[in-house]
Design an enzyme around this catalytic site. Structure first.
Site, PDB file in Angstrom:
ATOM      1  N   GLU A   1     -56.484 -18.447  -5.002  1.00 38.42           N
ATOM      2  CA  GLU A   1     -55.734 -18.511  -6.255  1.00 38.42           C
ATOM      3  C   GLU A   1     -56.398 -17.720  -7.384  1.00 38.42           C
ATOM      4  O   GLU A   1     -56.746 -18.249  -8.432  1.00 38.42           O
ATOM      5  CB  GLU A   1     -55.526 -19.975  -6.664  1.00 38.42           C
ATOM      6  CG  GLU A   1     -54.637 -20.708  -5.661  1.00 38.42           C
ATOM      7  CD  GLU A   1     -54.471 -22.182  -5.957  1.00 38.42           C
ATOM      8  OE1 GLU A   1     -53.383 -22.714  -5.692  1.00 38.42           O
ATOM      9  OE2 GLU A   1     -55.433 -22.811  -6.437  1.00 38.42           O
TER      10      GLU A   1
ATOM     11  N   GLU B   1     -52.518 -23.782   3.050  1.00 36.94           N
ATOM     12  CA  GLU B   1     -52.320 -25.122   2.506  1.00 36.94           C
ATOM     13  C   GLU B   1     -50.874 -25.518   2.768  1.00 36.94           C
ATOM     14  O   GLU B   1     -49.957 -24.733   2.515  1.00 36.94           O
ATOM     15  CB  GLU B   1     -52.609 -25.171   0.999  1.00 36.94           C
ATOM     16  CG  GLU B   1     -54.051 -24.885   0.633  1.00 36.94           C
ATOM     17  CD  GLU B   1     -54.294 -24.862  -0.879  1.00 36.94           C
ATOM     18  OE1 GLU B   1     -53.467 -25.449  -1.620  1.00 36.94           O
ATOM     19  OE2 GLU B   1     -55.291 -24.252  -1.296  1.00 36.94           O
TER      20      GLU B   1
END
Length: 1012
Positions: free
Chosen positions: A444, A515
């Protein structure tokens, strides 16, 4: 103020005097000590862990120059154990934030009030200062630090979760020595260490001295070259030395037999090649490790060697030539007391739990773990996605996610070195570990030239492993150049999106869900749906559930009640509340039911019905490298919850990724009737590191094709001749029979009393209910529920009429609605109650839901029973909670529990404990006096607890729950699934209670069950 160069605000200076990164190892004198792997058995290793003098300052401004001098008086300072985190020892601020920076976003600058921790440690040194080099190693310091040895400045380093090593030979002396360290909470590195976690500081990993020969092996890279398929491998040990050395290499198999030897004089750089024919390959199922010892002078280095090949071929991720599915979890370093300081036994506890729940992959989210963790993964057998210590999520939120903001640091050339440094130090440290199957370039952080530089360097240095980075996904609109990445990666892609990826022929790389299935609170509920799709398509290589553990901090209320704290509990701002409580296990490592569900869904064996009448089953071996000979398959047949036959299957031996049909030799009488279930359990035959023989890997259960139970003369004939007397007093209808007395409030449209032989079994009005305490995965839909008044829905009675046909039964018809203020009623219903002469109550309710409202959390009847009704017996799915999308880990049977045992104690109180697919349930006191609930049509969901949905809704922590003496029973037509929408796709439609018209039937019977 201390006089040091402020490197902490300069991304162009990452260290001073720090040694170049290298592979992790400890030098030993003897091979036996090296094989034991205990660092303290090396004479060249000296730990500096232990008690240090410590002084905390709220700002580096307060630090007085000279604290590091040998004559500085630190006797009055605090004592602090190293390794540890400041915040878990009462210093500074415990602070949890997910995305947002805890400081003003002004890279590379940090607040002037930058907290500092000063450490001083004195130790005796008796080593050789003339013939050896002395290296001081810090395995993890957050976020940056300055080092002094005996009053002399020795160096600086940043990068919190990767080692820093310094040559301190010239600064040490015989006898007493003093090491001083100044750790700063923030530095420019803070902007790229914005992971979703508690923000800990300090020397939180091990510190030690290594004593080395002046000419010694500095670095080793054990590369592998396969030929003739996997029949032959050459181990090329690339060795870098600090001087000319005669290096001898021995490669031994797992039994200790030498399989290859070699030697060479290495001066600077050299290679020793070792040839192995028919090597035993390493994989997570059979983590076979050879041991390589390198002897040079008086030093012995030992490396585990797992021969394996990881290749992406034709868009499929393969290990050793086999397509492999990664069945993983994301694991943070997290301890409920110690923070990010993780003891080895705690690591082992995690790995044992993962193994026993069929996990084969770990993503080290979002930084390299302690090197000993990787040693353990090599031995236990895990595929590891090793992730660089890099995340700058907050850079996007700082600009309100304006276009391009997420990539601000990733495209900035001034930060390139800082990015690449983190890849280099990770790869160099961990490159010899068998367990690592992919390198990950962080998390991220947007995507641009800096990430591309990381990936290109990594591929050049180690072409044997694919490179991963999710931030390059097209949805983030970063740099379109993804040539240096070997897999596509997504987070929380829906099942439909995954199938769309596969159908797009331009996608030539496999897809990894780094994820998915956010395991926050009661969930996840969509695992089976994900894995049906993952197994279906070769290009889907699996994924890692977010995440392994709840990051709760163990604390206590002022009056001593322990609980697990989350963001905001310590006054920390900004914070993300309980978003850190999103794991498959509790902070103290108790499995949530979501982990039990994951275990069943990703199990390496699938057991399916082929022909149940003939007792035939299909076994699908989902192991990639192992046959089924290591498992035993136990079976049993139960009639109405009681075992009537059992045995062991013979001949289960299907090879990896193969199927076979087996026969279960059960026999049922031709006139058999009732509930018959066949359960097959696959269990380990032998002890392993992680489980004793007999451990269940997976089970399957099947309802056998026999006639349904004959209608029992359950009281229906008796009830037809027993009379019931009905008397209306005002708005209360009193119903009396031979051994019962019930009351029904016609004004409120509800039963207010149910009794048998004078025992009162109802504490308050039985009421219809649609509300559930929102789960964490309801965090989005609950806003719509609350907007439409679901949480405040009350019952409006339009009419309530009763009639009696003779004296054998009473009928009550209630027309009602449920609704809250502001909005129109959520639903309208017609309830028809019937009480027979035996006191049994039947309910038939027809419901019409308003078209414009979202799907319902639940619909059912809430019954509150008096204190003392603590025993719960039921026939349905158990033993733990289950929902329509979270029920693969439960099996049909008869269960006897207490009300407390029905409760799942989530860190953040929420809906829990429901039992899907229940046929009947009895809630009673210990003498068996209570109520029996039975559905006359479909199975129902039920729950028994000492809390109402409102109690759970209003509590933010476990200590806020006040346990009621009464027992609250929920009897639901249906309950919507739990899903994983806390950070994932919306609940699948098939799991929603979104029917606009439905009917529900239920029977309530007062019982003394010991007489039944």
């Amino acid at each position: 103020m201390i006089r040091v160069t402020p490197y902490w605000e300069n991304p162009g200076i990452l260290h001073e005097n720090r040694e170049a990164p290298r592979a992790y190892y400890i030098p030993y004198r003897e091979e036996a000590a090296a094989a034991a792997g205990k660092r303290g058995r090396s004479p060249y290793y000296q730990t500096l862990n232990g008690s240090w003098k410590f002084s905390y300052h709220t700002s580096v401004k307060e630090v007085q120059d000279g604290f590091y001098q040998t004559d500085a008086d630190v006797a009055a300072w605090d004592d602090l154990i190293v390794p540890s985190c400041w915040q878990t020892n009462g210093y500074d601020q415990l602070h949890y934030t997910n995305v947002n920076y805890p400081i003003p976003c002004d890279p590379p600058y940090v607040p002037d009030a930058n907290p500092a921790g000063l450490y001083v440690r004195e130790f005796q040194f008796s080593g050789d200062l003339d013939g050896k080099e002395q290296y001081l190693v810090f395995e993890g310091v957050n976020s940056c630090f300055y080092l002094w040895v005996n009053g002399e400045y020795a160096g600086y380093s940043q990068g919190s979760r990767i080692p820093a090593e310094f040559n301190v030979t010239a600064k040490l002396r015989k006898g007493l020595n003093r090491v001083a360290v100044m750790v700063l909470k923030w530095c420019d590195g803070t902007y790229i260490e914005d992971q979703d976690l508690w923000r800990y500081s300090g020397i939180y990993r091990d510190v030690y001295l290594l004593s080395r020969e002046k000419a010694h092996i500095r670095d080793v890279f054990n590369r592998q070259e396969f030929s003739a398929g996997f029949a032959h491998v050459r181990l090329n040990s690339e060795i870098e030395t600090t001087g000319a050395l005669q290096v001898k290499a021995d490669l031994k198999d797992a039994q200790g037999s030498v399989v290859a030897t070699g030697s060479s004089v290495v001066d600077g750089k050299g290679v020793i090649g070792l040839e192995v024919t028919n090597p035993v390959l390493w994989n997570a199922e059979n983590p076979y490790l050879y041991s390589l010892t390198l002897q040079a002078g008086d030093e012995v280095l030992r490396f585990g060697v797992g021969f394996k090949q990881v290749i992406v071929k034709d868009g499929v991720f393969t290990i050793n030539g086999k397509a492999v599915k990664l069945k993983g979890v994301n694991r943070h370093d997290s301890h409920p007391v110690l923070g990010q300081t993780i003891p080895v036994n705690h690591m082992i506890k995690d790995l044992n739990l993962m193994k026993t729940h069929n996990v084969n992959t770990i993503r080290t989210s979002h930084y390299p773990n302690d090197p000993r963790f990787l040693d353990l993964c090599d031995v236990y057998g895990f595929y590891v996605v090793d992730e660089a210590d890099l995340e700058c999520h907050g850079i996007g939120s700082a600009e309100g996610w304006a276009e391009g903001s997420f990539h601000r640091l990733s495209v900035n050339p001034a930060w390139k070195e800082a990015f690449v440094d983190r890849a280099i130090r990770m790869v160099e440290r961990d490159k010899n570990h068998a367990c690592i199957v992919m390198w990950s370039m962080g998390n991220e952080s947007g995507y641009g030239g800096n990430h591309i530089a990381m990936a290109e360097w990594t591929r050049k240095r180690d072409a044997s492993r694919p490179v991963h980075y999710e931030g390059a996904a097209a949805k983030y609109h970063g740099d379109p150049n993804v040539e240096a990445l070997d897999v596509h990666s997504r987070m929380y892609a829906s099942i439909a999106e995954m199938e769309e990826f596969v159908r797009d022929e331009s996608n030539t790389k496999p897809l990894f869900q780094c994820e998915y299935s956010h395991a926050m609170g009661n969930g996840p509920g969509d695992l089976k749906d994900y894995w049906d799709v993952i197994y279906k398509y070769p290009k889907l290589m699996g994924g890692c559930v977010w995440e392994w553990c709840d990051h709760g901090v163990l604390t206590a209320t002022p009056d001593g009640v322990p609980y697990f704290a989350y963001g905001g509990d310590f006054g920390d701002k900004p914070n993300d509340g309980n978003f850190c409580i999103d794991g498959l296990v509790t902070p103290d490592r108790k499995p949530h039911t979501g982990l039990l569900e994951l275990k069943q869904v990703i199990a390496p064996v699938r057991i399916e019905a082929a022909d149940l009448e003939q007792g035939k089953l299909t076994l699908t071996n989902l192991y990639d490298f192992s046959d089924l000979s290591g498992l035993e398959f136990f079976w049993k047949v139960e009639q109405d919850g009681e075992t009537v036959q059992q045995g062991v299957l013979e001949g289960a031996e299907a090879g990896p990724q193969q199927q076979q049909t087996v026969a279960v030799p059960y026999r049922l009488a031709s006139n058999a009737s009732g509930n018959y279930y066949l359960t097959v359990s696959a269990r380990t035959k032998q002890d392993s590191r992680w489980a004793a023989a007999g451990y269940e890997i997976v089970f399957a259960q099947f309802e056998l094709p026999v006639a349904s139970a004959a209608a029992q003369a359950d009281q229906s004939s008796a009830a037809s001749v027993l009379s019931v007397e009905a008397v209306q007093n005002g708005h209360v209808l009193e119903l009396t029979g031979a051994d019962f007395r019930h009351t029904f409030d016609l004004y409120d449209g509800a039963f207010t009393g149910i009794s048998k032989h004078g025992v009162q079994l109802l504490q308050g009005p039985a009421s219809f209910n649609i509300w559930r305490a929102p789960t964490d995965n309801d965090r989005r839909i609950k806003l719509k529920w609350q907007d439409d008044g679901f949480d405040r829905a009350g019952m409006k009675v339009y009419s309530a009429e009763w009639s009696q046909d003779g004296d054998t039964g009473v009928d009550i018809a209630v027309s009602f609605s449920l609704g809250g203020y502001i909005r129109y009623p959520i639903l309208h219903g017609e309830a028809k109650w019937h009480v027979d002469g035996a006191g049994e109550i039947s309910l038939k309710v027809q419901v019409k839901v308003r078209e414009s409202v979202p799907f319902l959390p639940r619909f059912g009847l809430q019954v509150v029973m008096p204190a003392g009704n603590e025993e719960v017996e039921y026939f349905g799915f158990g033993p733990h909670e289950s929902y329509n999308d979270k029920r693969h880990s439960v099996r049909k049977g008869k269960y006897l529990l207490t009300v407390d045992e029905m409760f799942e104690n989530y860190v953040m109180p929420q809906e829990n404990g429901s039992r899907y697919g229940t046929e009947w349930a009895i809630v009673s006191n210990e003498l068996g006096m209570g109520l029996k609930f039975t559905s006359t049509s479909e199975d129902f969901s039920f729950n028994a607890a000492h809390y109402t949905p409102a109690d759970l809704t209003n509590a933010g922590h476990t200590y806020e729950l006040v346990k009621r003496k009464e027992t609250v029973v929920q009897l639901d037509y249906k309950v919507s699934g739990v899903g994983s929408n806390s950070c994932g796709p919306e609940l699948l439609k098939k799991y929603r209670l979104d029917e606009k018209e439905f009917s529900y039937e239920l029977r309530i019977k007062p019982v003394f069950k010991e007489d039944e």
